[in-house]
Structure formats: C-alpha cells, structure tokens
Write a protein that holds these residues in place. Sequence first.
Motif, PDB file in Angstrom:
ATOM      1  N   SER A 220      63.550  37.960   5.049  1.00 47.69           N
ATOM      2  CA  SER A 220      64.840  37.527   5.583  1.00 47.69           C
ATOM      3  C   SER A 220      65.559  36.578   4.636  1.00 47.69           C
ATOM      4  O   SER A 220      66.392  35.801   5.045  1.00 47.69           O
ATOM      5  CB  SER A 220      64.638  36.866   6.947  1.00 47.69           C
TER       6      SER A 220
ATOM      7  N   LEU B 129      68.030  36.385   1.471  1.00 49.49           N
ATOM      8  CA  LEU B 129      68.978  37.201   0.724  1.00 49.49           C
ATOM      9  C   LEU B 129      68.601  37.300  -0.756  1.00 49.49           C
ATOM     10  O   LEU B 129      68.624  38.382  -1.339  1.00 49.49           O
ATOM     11  CB  LEU B 129      70.374  36.575   0.876  1.00 49.49           C
TER      12      LEU B 129
ATOM     13  N   LEU C  45      78.872  42.736  13.157  1.00 52.09           N
ATOM     14  CA  LEU C  45      78.096  41.519  12.877  1.00 52.09           C
ATOM     15  C   LEU C  45      78.922  40.315  12.432  1.00 52.09           C
ATOM     16  O   LEU C  45      78.776  39.234  13.004  1.00 52.09           O
ATOM     17  CB  LEU C  45      77.001  41.832  11.849  1.00 52.09           C
TER      18      LEU C  45
ATOM     19  N   THR D  82      78.553  37.551  15.703  1.00 54.01           N
ATOM     20  CA  THR D  82      77.383  36.673  15.639  1.00 54.01           C
ATOM     21  C   THR D  82      77.840  35.225  15.781  1.00 54.01           C
ATOM     22  O   THR D  82      78.726  34.787  15.049  1.00 54.01           O
ATOM     23  CB  THR D  82      76.673  36.842  14.293  1.00 54.01           C
TER      24      THR D  82
ATOM     25  N   GLU E  53      77.016  33.214   9.616  1.00 49.84           N
ATOM     26  CA  GLU E  53      75.726  33.819   9.928  1.00 49.84           C
ATOM     27  C   GLU E  53      75.826  35.352   9.981  1.00 49.84           C
ATOM     28  O   GLU E  53      74.960  36.064   9.485  1.00 49.84           O
ATOM     29  CB  GLU E  53      75.164  33.298  11.261  1.00 49.84           C
ATOM     30  N   GLY E  54      76.901  35.794  10.612  1.00 50.87           N
ATOM     31  CA  GLY E  54      77.082  37.239  10.749  1.00 50.87           C
ATOM     32  C   GLY E  54      77.254  37.897   9.399  1.00 50.87           C
ATOM     33  O   GLY E  54      76.679  38.956   9.116  1.00 50.87           O
TER      34      GLY E  54
ATOM     35  N   TYR F  71      76.197  36.789   6.586  1.00 58.53           N
ATOM     36  CA  TYR F  71      74.915  36.715   5.902  1.00 58.53           C
ATOM     37  C   TYR F  71      74.005  37.860   6.359  1.00 58.53           C
ATOM     38  O   TYR F  71      73.402  38.579   5.567  1.00 58.53           O
ATOM     39  CB  TYR F  71      74.276  35.358   6.222  1.00 58.53           C
ATOM     40  N   GLN F  72      73.990  38.030   7.683  1.00 62.16           N
ATOM     41  CA  GLN F  72      73.107  39.055   8.224  1.00 62.16           C
ATOM     42  C   GLN F  72      73.532  40.457   7.779  1.00 62.16           C
ATOM     43  O   GLN F  72      72.704  41.278   7.399  1.00 62.16           O
ATOM     44  CB  GLN F  72      73.094  38.972   9.739  1.00 62.16           C
TER      45      GLN F  72
ATOM     46  N   LEU G  64      72.567  40.909   4.248  1.00 64.00           N
ATOM     47  CA  LEU G  64      71.117  41.046   4.140  1.00 64.00           C
ATOM     48  C   LEU G  64      70.681  42.477   4.480  1.00 64.00           C
ATOM     49  O   LEU G  64      69.920  43.118   3.752  1.00 64.00           O
ATOM     50  CB  LEU G  64      70.440  40.048   5.082  1.00 64.00           C
ATOM     51  N   ILE G  65      71.201  42.962   5.597  1.00 65.84           N
ATOM     52  CA  ILE G  65      70.835  44.316   6.029  1.00 65.84           C
ATOM     53  C   ILE G  65      71.255  45.336   4.982  1.00 65.84           C
ATOM     54  O   ILE G  65      70.516  46.268   4.646  1.00 65.84           O
ATOM     55  CB  ILE G  65      71.463  44.628   7.397  1.00 65.84           C
TER      56      ILE G  65
ATOM     57  N   SER H  35      64.116  44.304  13.398  1.00 65.66           N
ATOM     58  CA  SER H  35      63.194  43.205  13.150  1.00 65.66           C
ATOM     59  C   SER H  35      61.747  43.690  13.280  1.00 65.66           C
ATOM     60  O   SER H  35      61.490  44.768  13.812  1.00 65.66           O
ATOM     61  CB  SER H  35      63.445  42.099  14.171  1.00 65.66           C
TER      62      SER H  35
ATOM     63  N   LEU I 226      69.037  42.432  16.766  1.00 67.43           N
ATOM     64  CA  LEU I 226      70.128  41.633  16.202  1.00 67.43           C
ATOM     65  C   LEU I 226      70.719  40.653  17.203  1.00 67.43           C
ATOM     66  O   LEU I 226      71.665  39.937  16.892  1.00 67.43           O
ATOM     67  CB  LEU I 226      71.228  42.556  15.651  1.00 67.43           C
TER      68      LEU I 226
END
Lengths: 247, 206, 220, 220
Positions: A36, A38, A80, A84, A100-101, A103-104, A107-108, B9, B157
Amino acid sequence: MQIEEFSSGDSWVHKLDPRVKIVVTLVFSVVVALNSHLEVVAISLILPFVLIICARLNFGKVMLRLAIVNGFILFLWLFLPFTTPGETIYSMGPLTIQREGLYQALLITLKSNSIILMVIALLSTSRIFTLVHAMSHLWVPDKLVHLFFFCFRYIHVIHEEYHRLVNAMKMRGFKPRTNMHTYRAYSYLVGMLLIRSFNRSKRVLHAMKCRGFKRKFYILHHYEMKRFDYALAGSSLAFSILLMVAR
Amino acid sequence: MHISEGVLSAPVLGGGAALTFAGLAIGLRKMDYEKLPEVAVLSSAFFIASLIHVPIGPSAAHLILNGICGALLGWMAFPAIFVGLTLQAVLFEFGGLTSLGVNTFNMAFPAVAMGYFCRYFIRSPSLPVRVVSEFITGAGAILLSGLLVAACLVLALGESMDSAAKLVILAHIPIMIIEGLITVFVIEFILKVQPEMLPGTSGVSR
Amino acid sequence: MIKLRDIRFKYASHFLFDGLNLTIERGDRVGLLGANGCGKTTLCHIIMGLLAPESGDVEIFGKKRTKESDFAEIRGKIGFLFQDSDDQLFCPTVIEDVAFGPLNMGQSPEEAKRTVTSTLKSLKLSGFEDRITYKLSGGEKRLVSLATVLAMKPDFLILDEPTSGLDEKTTQRLVEILKESNLGYMIISHDRDFIKLTVDKLIQMKDGQIQTADWNSLEM
Amino acid sequence: MIKLRDIRFKYASHFLFDGLNLTIERGDRVGLLGANGCGKTTLCHIIMGLLAPESGDVEIFGKKRTKESDFAEIRGKIGFLFQDSDDQLFCPTVIEDVAFGPLNMGQSPEEAKRTVTSTLKSLKLSGFEDRITYKLSGGEKRLVSLATVLAMKPDFLILDEPTSGLDEKTTQRLVEILKESNLGYMIISHDRDFIKLTVDKLIQMKDGQIQTADWNSLEM
Ligand SMILES: Nc1ncnc2c1ncn2[C@@H]1O[C@H](COP(=O)(O)OP(=O)(O)OP(=O)(O)O)[C@@H](O)[C@H]1O
Ligand SMILES: Nc1ncnc2c1ncn2[C@@H]1O[C@H](COP(=O)(O)OP(=O)(O)OP(=O)(O)O)[C@@H](O)[C@H]1O
Ligand SMILES: [Mg+2]
Ligand SMILES: [Mg+2]
C-alpha cells in the motif's frame, strides 16, 4: 483469433523455464497487490519493464493491451477522488477532489498495471500448452490440468464453428439490431454451439476409449532448470521480498 | 464484470480465493474422468460465446451466460469458469491472477445457485412456467454477480464506493434483461433439439 | 457479373493469391477444381465479402465492392452454400431456418412463411417445416441448406463442395435440381463425376491463379 | 474374427437394425457401402463397444463381448479412425497424441516415444512430433489420426469415411499406405474410386441388413 500473439519470439525471456515464470509471476503479483505504498509499487514497475524490453515485445501492442484493460480502472477514477473522505485539495462547485482518494486511485492504477505488465512479460511470452504442462509439475490437480488442455484445444475448433455460423447469418442478410429477432438469432447461435460442443465431447470420449484410456493421463514433458532459470528466479524473488519489506 | 488486479484488499482477495478453492474442490470431485471432455468442451463453448457482442441500443454488451453454464454443469461450473477466466487472464489480461479467486466466485457461485433453481423448474410441462424460470435463471445469475462485484468493491474500498456500487448494479440491469431473454431462447432451443443435455430433464443427477 | 482483378490476399505471412483474376458471367455454369488448401474456399469468401483482400478489385453486378455495406447488398443475390451444412443451419426447426433470410430481407412473417412453403415444395421437401434441423440426415441437411439459400431468390449460386459426404442418391437429386434450375452457378468439388454432370465450363486454381481448363489438359 | 449375430439396435423409437449379421475374417479387406443415415457409423460404434445393442451377440477374436472391460481389451487390437479428425486428435501436440494409446497400453514414456517416432516415420510424417495438432491442415490431421491408431499396433482397422474432404494427392497417399500395410481393414466410404483401389470384398448396408455386393449388382 488473435491470441498468443506475444508467444512467438526467441529472447531469453521466451525461453525461461515455464515453472519459473509461473512462480515468479504469482509471487510478484501477490506482493504488489498487497502493498500500500505508492513509491514501492512505482519501483515494482521496473522488473516487468526490464523483462518486456528484454523479451523485445512490440511496444505498441503491449500499450494497446494496457489501454483495453484499464477501462475498469478508469471507472474507479470517476469515483475514488471525489467520494473518499479526506483532505480536500481542489474544489469546483459541488465537486471536491480529496487527497486520499487521489492517492488510492493512483495506487490502484500503478498496482494494476505493474501486475498486468508482469503477466504479459512472463506468461504471455509462453504458449498456453507450455504453461499448462508446467502447471502439472507445480502440484495442480491432474483433472484441472487436463481441463485446461482440452478446453484450450477445443476453443480453436469451436471458434471456427462460431465463425462459420456467423458468416452463414451474414450471408442471409442478418444485421444485429436492438430487437427480439436479433436476440433470438444470437440465442440460436449459442444454442447450436453448445449442442455441437456437447456432442463433440461425447465423440472425444469415445476416441479416448478407443485408444485404451483408463482414467489416467500421462505427461510426456519434463523440464530441466538451467543456470539462467535459477538466476532469474533468485533475483526476481529477491526483488519481490525487497518490495515487501520496503517502507 | 471482471475486477482488475490491484483493486481489492487482502481479506477480500483471500476470502474469494478460499471460496473458489472450495467450489473447485467440489466441482472437480463431481467431475469424473468420463465427464472431463464434456466440461472442457462446454467451457470452450462458453469462452467463445463470451466473445459475442449483442447490441443494446447504441452500445453493446458481451454475453456472460453463467446461468446457462450452471444449468448445464451444476457444481462443475466452478472448474469450467475458473479455466475460462484463467485463460482470459493470460491471453487477454482481462481480470488478473490475484483476483482470479474473487472473479471466479463472483461468476460461478451465481451460476451454481441459479443452475439448481433452473433444473427444478425446467421439468415443468407448462411453457409459461418454464419461460419465467428460465428468464429468472439468466437474469438472476447476472444480478447476483453484480451484487457480489459491488459488495467486493465496498468491502475493499470502503463506504466511498457506495455510489460506484449502485452504478455497477444499475449498469447490470440492461444486461440482466438481455441475458434473461437469451437464456430463455437457448434453453428452449436445447429442450427442443437435445433435451438429454439438460440434467434436470432426464432425471440424471450430477 | 463477378469480376476479380489482380487480387492479392494473405492469411499470415506468404501470399495465397498474388494477382488473381476471375470473370464469371450471369448465366455461367462453372466448375472450379484445385488441390486441398489451394484457396478455393478463400476465394469464395473474398467474393462474398467475408474476407477482404490486401489489394485488388472485387466487382459484382457492375459495381466495385469494398465496404461491408456494399457486400450486404449482394449477399441476397449471390447464394452461397457452405462446405459443411452444419455451419449453415443454426435454427431449431427447418421453417425458422429457411425463413431467416427472407425475414432479414424485410418480408413480413406471413410472406416469409409463404416463401418457405414454396421453396421447400420446389425441392420436394414439403412436410419438413417442423423437423429439427440438427437431427436431419446428412443428405437432408444439404438439401435444406440449399433451400435456405434459394429462399432468398438469388441470381447466382456458389456451391462449396456440395456433395462431400453425400450418398449417390442425394448427389443424383442435387444434379437434377441444379440442372432444372435456371440459375448460373459456380461449383467447387473434388468429385469429378458430379462436376462433369453439372457444369459447362471448367476452371482450375493453381499457384494462386485461375486458369481455364478442360478435362484432357487437367492434371492430377 | 468379428462376428455380429442378430443385432437389434434402436436410437429412439424405431429399430435401426433388427437382426443384423456380419462376419469379417482377420485378413479381410472389406468396403462397406450404404446410403446416408443407414447406420454405417452406428455399426462401427457397436463393434467397438461404444454403443450397446438391445440384443444380439458381438463376438470378437473368438470371444463374446458384452461388458465395457471386454471391449477395453480389444480396442487396442482394432484401430478405429473417426469420421472427424478433430474428435480423434485431442492432445496438444502430435507426439502426445500419438503416444496416448501406447502409454495407456502400458508402455513406458521412453518406449512410447520410440513407437511414436517409428510410426510417424512409416507414414512419412517424421518431424511432426512437436507440431500443434489443431494447427495441422485437414490432410495432415487425417494422416496423424491414422498414426494415432497405427501406434497401437492393431490387427485390424476400421476407417469411417477416411477420404471425405481430402484432395487427390492425400487420397492417393492413403491408398498407398493401406496397400503397403499388411493389415486387414473395413472401409466405409462414398468414394467409389477409393474403395475400388483398396478393397477385395464389398458389402452393402440396406434396410438394416448387411448384404454381400459386387460392383455390377450394386444399385445406385
Ligand atoms: N483462417 C485461416 N488462417 C490461416 N490460414 C488459413 C485460414 N484458413 C485457411 N487457411 C490456409 O489457407 C489455405 C487455403 O485454404 P482454403 O480453405 O481456401 O483451401 P481450399 O482450396 O478450400 O481447400 P479444401 O479443398 O481442403 O477445401 C490453406 O493452406 C489453409 O491452411
Ligand atoms: N445419437 C443419435 N440419436 C438419435 N439418432 C441418431 C443418433 N446418431 C445417429 N442417429 C440416426 O441414426 C441413423 C444412422 O446414423 P449413422 O451415423 O450410423 O449413419 P451413417 O450410415 O454413418 O450415415 P453417413 O453416411 O451420413 O455417415 C441416422 O438416421 C441418424 O440420424
Ligand atoms: Mg474448401
Ligand atoms: Mg457415418
């Protein structure tokens, strides 16, 4: 059918022991999927990139594959960053973009592309039959291995049947539209394919019996690990472990 | 329908893998060697059928047909769908390796559930009863799959995916209808041409 | 009526056709011979627009055809009988299968039914309407396939190995049907006796070229 | 060697065979003719124990065969070539497919590999070992199918329409292979030229009965 398009090549990546390819790809995928950070995930991209370059794959075709696959990721980008909860970094009317969103989502995207590139680099550079042979040496149950063999073999036969049936429909002036006639025609096509496949499977079983099949399959292929295979297996697994412990 | 790599996850991935492992174990045990060619050739047929795009208004959707798959194969839909998805993952990079467990379960569990539902009603001599239950088989399998996909997204998520999950389910509605219709026609086709292919009708239990 | 000019076509690496020419007139009854894998079926698919050549012209009914829609126009006019009947019949019953073409051409269900009845009658297949296509015998399948093609009222037929797997009686019946029809056609077949009985003109495919041929000059 | 006595068989309602008799001796080279759908393929399946008759005796190699295990014994000894090669070639590569039978008969992988090499050589297919079966051409598929059968060292062959869809060159090759072999066989075919070249004895199936026939008495 345009499949196995990356499997014809003679680079050292193509020639690696398929067992090594499968194990390395699996370990790498799991390590990246569960990470998790980046930065770590971004670094993970190095390995598949190097392998793809060494395999001398057509870069345009690789990118095309990535583009098709990223559709689902794009869908997540629509949600996202906006939904988020977290620190707002930009707002435009009712829409706010959260750190945060963002970033997520990023990341994904990186994770997904890293793993997919690894699959292309290692697995798509082998023929399916080779990979399945390798699976039989990796404790995959016998029945499942042979399910793969038969399934992939008959995909080609059925794809040809499908193609000929579609041509027959075209030949009789069929044009797909949004109406019952179209759905019925496609259903008949599917029904016909299923029935022919079912009956073919009976004939295949008969052919197997005629050749003395006694509920046991034999595998003729055996692999031998070469120094190079050990080297790649060792270094990629080390790389994966580094990724796992890196913070 | 496929959830890509890197989205879910660890608990969701692990849970999916465990459930699929169990489903595969049951499916493989039910599939004796005599049955193997049948499951294999039918899963090739489903693989090819999933390449068919049918028009829906201005856009198009590809067929999934997991309801029919369940009706024909019962628990053996697990190995059949697993093989199909693995091949798609390696050949086209659809879905992925780590999400293979989740994706298989999301498609195969609805297949098995609706398949058994369908096998029960398919013996009915009444055409309307059959048509309605066949429609429910096809549409229901897609609905269940959509719900599972949405649940996975929310689980992995968080709450923020609520609206995305709703959209996933909404997007499945036209596909549900199409799959329902196609399931009706396909199963009626098989009943007319070769009924012994459908286990429920000949009394052969699998 | 069908004119191919300088067609080049390849499947993978090497060219199957490299400058192929072919001319067929409306009433012609032509037999096309050639070894396995020389490209006869491929040629038919190019004529019908199912495969696109790398270069060269396909001219049909005096118009150059390039796009899918150009070919869609002619597919009703040129009837194509596939090498394998199982590929041609995909509806559950004979009536649905024969009506499929007419319905696509815009006939109403009633008109289509009338077309089916008259077509089946002309092939002496009356009473076959509700038979399950998949369960017909090989010979019956071939005749019903022919019915699906004829129901579209074509001007010309292309038949790809119409007799393979047929017994002599059905073959004989096919000969009669073809001779009695007033259509032009091109037949591909390895069955020389059948070809002898049905065509006026012989052509041969060799090394990706079409040559005129006669029975004497023909090599094995 | 193969003796069928008073076989009755039905698929659904009516009897396809109702008292069929057939005798074939070890070295016989027999051609079986008959109209489409008269039951020739079905007969072969009964001989191989893939379909069970309602009543009647199947005697092979001097022993009555009834159970699956009885037939398992003879399946290596009587080689059966299927009508469709795609049914017969189910393994990924040629070597695996040809070795499938020998391995099942108890040969070790090394022995089986040697058998494959010598069988392919005898059919002039050396070098085909690692070819992917589904990528072979129609003619090659037929010859490899024959190899899978011959690798089991059968005493007798049953060939169901071995030439359908083959061109003259491959057909010719098949004729030579059959003539050069020292095996007895039964061939089902609609191709009379092929039959004429390969068999000594002709039988005909009609109305669910087997009759001896000769070229003159044979009706169309
Ligand atoms: N989809 C395809 N992809 C690649 N090669 C193909 C394809 N279809 C056919 N070929 C090859 O092209 C050549 C011509 O095939 P085609 O089917 O046109 O031959 P044909 O003359 O009709 O043969 P036959 O007498 O056996 O029907 C063959 O060598 C065949 O293997
Ligand atoms: N599984 C089946 N169920 C019901 N009927 C069948 C089945 N298989 C074959 N038949 C029917 O039994 C008859 C005999 O079939 P069979 O395939 O033995 O004929 P054949 O003599 O080999 O014909 P061909 O020359 O076309 O190969 C046909 O009328 C066929 O329709
Ligand atoms: Mg051809
Ligand atoms: Mg037959």
